[in-house]
Write an enzyme that holds these catalytic residues in place. Structure first.
Site, PDB file in Angstrom:
ATOM      1  CG  ASN A  76      -1.491   1.152   1.021  1.00  0.00           C
ATOM      2  OD1 ASN A  76      -2.396   1.471   0.893  1.00  0.00           O
ATOM      3  ND2 ASN A  76      -1.146   2.331   2.330  1.00  0.00           N
TER       4      ASN A  76
ATOM      5  CB  SER B 229      -3.725   5.059  -8.143  1.00  0.00           C
ATOM      6  OG  SER B 229      -4.882   5.842  -8.964  1.00  0.00           O
TER       7      SER B 229
ATOM      8  CE1 TYR C  91      -0.547   8.251  -7.044  1.00  0.00           C
ATOM      9  CE2 TYR C  91      -2.105   8.658  -8.580  1.00  0.00           C
ATOM     10  CZ  TYR C  91      -1.397   8.235  -7.723  1.00  0.00           C
ATOM     11  OH  TYR C  91      -2.249   7.605  -6.238  1.00  0.00           O
TER      12      TYR C  91
ATOM     13  CE  LYS D 276      -0.131   4.440  -6.347  1.00  0.00           C
ATOM     14  NZ  LYS D 276       0.242   3.705  -5.286  1.00  0.00           N
TER      15      LYS D 276
ATOM     16  CB  ILE E  39     -10.680   6.734  -1.116  1.00  0.00           C
ATOM     17  CG1 ILE E  39     -10.321   5.961  -2.663  1.00  0.00           C
ATOM     18  CG2 ILE E  39     -11.280   6.904   0.211  1.00  0.00           C
ATOM     19  CD1 ILE E  39     -11.610   5.273  -2.863  1.00  0.00           C
TER      20      ILE E  39
END
Length: 259
Positions: free
Chosen positions: A92, A144, A158, A162, A191
């Site tokens: 995670n 993601s 990112y 990912k 989220i």
């Protein structure tokens, strides 16, 4: 539904707060002993105390910076020794550094690749022999929807890392299937949880965030961390025994990819 996770050992990185904390709680609720690590000692200890008190399971904690090359493997080995093995690894830990492509330095790239990708490479290499010795188990990476979709300007690091996590998981699933080790990823959308970036933005500018929800989230609200955690708990359980090499969106319809 009984997920048959009682007495399994699950390791979760980046689990002192946010999605990782909720995943650790969900697995503990199902009867797993959990090994958790994070950089923040206070948050880590608070989470560990809550899990022990609420679910009565064994919890191993380690304050760890997983961008350091030896740390992921050390965490896995110490947790395995303390808890009696490893059945499940949930990767995670992760982060972001925004910046236009032409402004990002090699050091920027190295920092996010080490955090979002190499930490999981190193932890997985250490965990797989233990999972193999247990007769099989499961690995799940937290990616993601921006590993599957265009994340927009400023998200080169990112998106790239990912996406790499999803691709790595798919190849690993093929390689490890004969050993009864399943590998999947989940791709959360926006989220909201206490202390998270979406929570902060909602509090700072609720009108803009309501407009964002109306434009981007067909379900009509932000996702909740426990919804991600519940999906992960299912995926790492034998109830999901036919699912490997998958990337599951958990996004309330936010993404538009056909893959």
């Amino acid at each position: 539904m009984d997920l048959h996770l009682t007495d399994k050992v699950a390791l979760i990185t980046g689990a002192s707060r946010g999605i990782g904390k909720y995943i650790a709680e969900a697995l503990a609720r199902e009867g797993c002993a959990v090994g958790i690590c994070a950089r923040s000692e206070d948050d880590l200890n608070e989470t560990a105390t809550h899990i022990r008190d609420a679910y009565g399971v064994s919890v191993y904690t380690e304050v760890a910076d997983l961008t350091q090359s030896d740390t992921p493997g050390t965490f896995v080995e110490k947790a395995a020794e303390a808890l009696g093995g490893v059945d499940i690894y949930v990767g995670n830990v992760g982060g972001n550094l925004r910046g236009d492509f032409m402004e990002l330095s090699d050091d920027d790239w190295d920092a996010i690749i080490d955090l979002n990708l190499k930490s999981h490479v190193r932890a997985s290499r250490a965990a797989i022999p233990h999972i193999r010795n247990a007769g099989g188990g499961s690995i799940c990476y937290i990616s993601s929807i921006y590993g599957r979709e265009l994340g927009g300007a400023g998200l080169t690091l990112y998106n790239t890392t990912k996406s790499a996590l999803i691709s790595m998981g798919k190849v690993m699933a093929q390689e490890l299937a004969p050993e009864n080790i399943r590998v999947n990823t989940v791709a959360p959308g926006s989220i909201r949880f206490p202390g998270g970036s979406w929570d902060r933005r909602v509090k700072e500018n609720p009108e803009a965030m309501q407009a964002f929800v109306e434009e981007n989230l067909p379900i009509g609200r932000f996702g909740r961390a426990e919804e991600v955690a519940d999906a992960v708990a299912f995926l790492v359980s034998e109830r999901a025994s036919l699912i490997t090499g998958a990337c599951i969106n958990i996004d309330g319809g936010q993404s538009h990819s056909l893959i």
